[in-house]
Design a protein around this motif. Sequence first.
Motif, PDB file in Angstrom:
ATOM      1  N   ALA A 100       0.558  -1.304  -0.100  1.00 52.13           N
ATOM      2  CA  ALA A 100       0.105   0.571  -0.301  1.00 52.13           C
ATOM      3  C   ALA A 100       0.698   0.843   0.440  1.00 52.13           C
ATOM      4  O   ALA A 100       0.448   2.164  -0.426  1.00 52.13           O
ATOM      5  N   HIS A 101       1.888   1.498   0.647  1.00 52.31           N
ATOM      6  CA  HIS A 101       2.922   2.490   0.601  1.00 52.31           C
ATOM      7  C   HIS A 101       3.580   2.785  -0.656  1.00 52.31           C
ATOM      8  O   HIS A 101       3.489   3.713  -1.422  1.00 52.31           O
ATOM      9  N   ALA A 102       3.770   1.210  -1.286  1.00 54.20           N
ATOM     10  CA  ALA A 102       4.702   1.474  -2.554  1.00 54.20           C
ATOM     11  C   ALA A 102       3.646   1.847  -3.448  1.00 54.20           C
ATOM     12  O   ALA A 102       3.678   2.986  -4.290  1.00 54.20           O
ATOM     13  N   LEU A 103       2.465   1.068  -3.367  1.00 54.74           N
ATOM     14  CA  LEU A 103       1.263   2.356  -4.256  1.00 54.74           C
ATOM     15  C   LEU A 103       0.912   3.299  -4.496  1.00 54.74           C
ATOM     16  O   LEU A 103       1.095   3.855  -5.088  1.00 54.74           O
ATOM     17  N   GLY A 104       1.221   3.663  -3.457  1.00 54.97           N
ATOM     18  CA  GLY A 104       0.878   5.512  -3.021  1.00 54.97           C
ATOM     19  C   GLY A 104       1.812   6.017  -3.276  1.00 54.97           C
ATOM     20  O   GLY A 104       1.347   7.541  -4.162  1.00 54.97           O
ATOM     21  N   SER A 105       2.985   6.060  -3.680  1.00 54.54           N
ATOM     22  CA  SER A 105       4.451   6.544  -3.878  1.00 54.54           C
ATOM     23  C   SER A 105       4.222   6.604  -4.819  1.00 54.54           C
ATOM     24  O   SER A 105       4.609   7.470  -5.830  1.00 54.54           O
ATOM     25  N   LEU A 106       3.693   5.424  -5.889  1.00 54.89           N
ATOM     26  CA  LEU A 106       3.601   5.521  -7.269  1.00 54.89           C
ATOM     27  C   LEU A 106       2.753   6.047  -8.228  1.00 54.89           C
ATOM     28  O   LEU A 106       2.532   6.607  -9.030  1.00 54.89           O
ATOM     29  N   CYS A 107       1.199   6.060  -6.983  1.00 57.69           N
ATOM     30  CA  CYS A 107       0.170   7.346  -7.942  1.00 57.69           C
ATOM     31  C   CYS A 107       0.464   8.585  -7.131  1.00 57.69           C
ATOM     32  O   CYS A 107       0.112   9.411  -8.217  1.00 57.69           O
ATOM     33  N   ASN A 108       1.578   8.991  -5.929  1.00 57.33           N
ATOM     34  CA  ASN A 108       2.313  10.259  -6.545  1.00 57.33           C
ATOM     35  C   ASN A 108       2.857  10.618  -7.335  1.00 57.33           C
ATOM     36  O   ASN A 108       2.876  11.816  -8.207  1.00 57.33           O
ATOM     37  N   ARG A 109       3.770   9.924  -7.608  1.00 58.50           N
ATOM     38  CA  ARG A 109       4.579  10.307  -9.210  1.00 58.50           C
ATOM     39  C   ARG A 109       3.587  10.105 -10.426  1.00 58.50           C
ATOM     40  O   ARG A 109       4.466  10.679 -11.173  1.00 58.50           O
ATOM     41  N   TYR A 110       3.174   9.098 -10.345  1.00 57.44           N
ATOM     42  CA  TYR A 110       2.527   9.310 -11.978  1.00 57.44           C
ATOM     43  C   TYR A 110       1.287  10.759 -11.750  1.00 57.44           C
ATOM     44  O   TYR A 110       1.607  10.798 -13.366  1.00 57.44           O
ATOM     45  N   GLU A 111       0.421  10.980 -10.932  1.00 52.66           N
ATOM     46  CA  GLU A 111       0.354  12.795 -11.115  1.00 52.66           C
ATOM     47  C   GLU A 111       0.895  13.406 -10.896  1.00 52.66           C
ATOM     48  O   GLU A 111       1.157  14.572 -11.665  1.00 52.66           O
TER      49      GLU A 111
END
Length: 146
Positions: A100-111
């Motif tokens: 979940a933490h890693a996915l949150g970081s990916l979402c932030n980078r994507y945006e």
Amino acid sequence: MNAAAATPPVDIATMRETIRRVIGPGAQPPTGEDLDTLTTALRGHMELLIPEVEQAARKLPRYYPPRDGALACVWSARHELSAAVDPGTDGVAAHSRDLAHALGSLCNRYEELRQEKSLGWQIDEELWAIDAAECSPCDDKVPDSH
């Protein structure tokens, strides 16, 4: 059908809702079938988002901080996907939180990368004026982030 048409669209809102259910404020630790379902969803979201973030990052100039940060995030997410999971509910729950933490970081980078794309990359004219004539990698005088 081209590869872009075959890729499902990225749904950041759904990804963030899945994250919230695992590590959000007031989230109850998932157990049993719910834990398995959420862990599978997190993994699927990451497998969808990793190539999107990586592809967008690689379009940016080398040594450009948003590019480097996004690629580091991709590496970290791949590491989490391949990490060994300790057996038992506690190990799976801990792994789910890490995902979940890693996915949150990916979402932030994507945006961030989508915003970067809309803003466009601007050459630092002062640095380009200083380095352009003496930078051997720039034989064709294509600006880089230096």
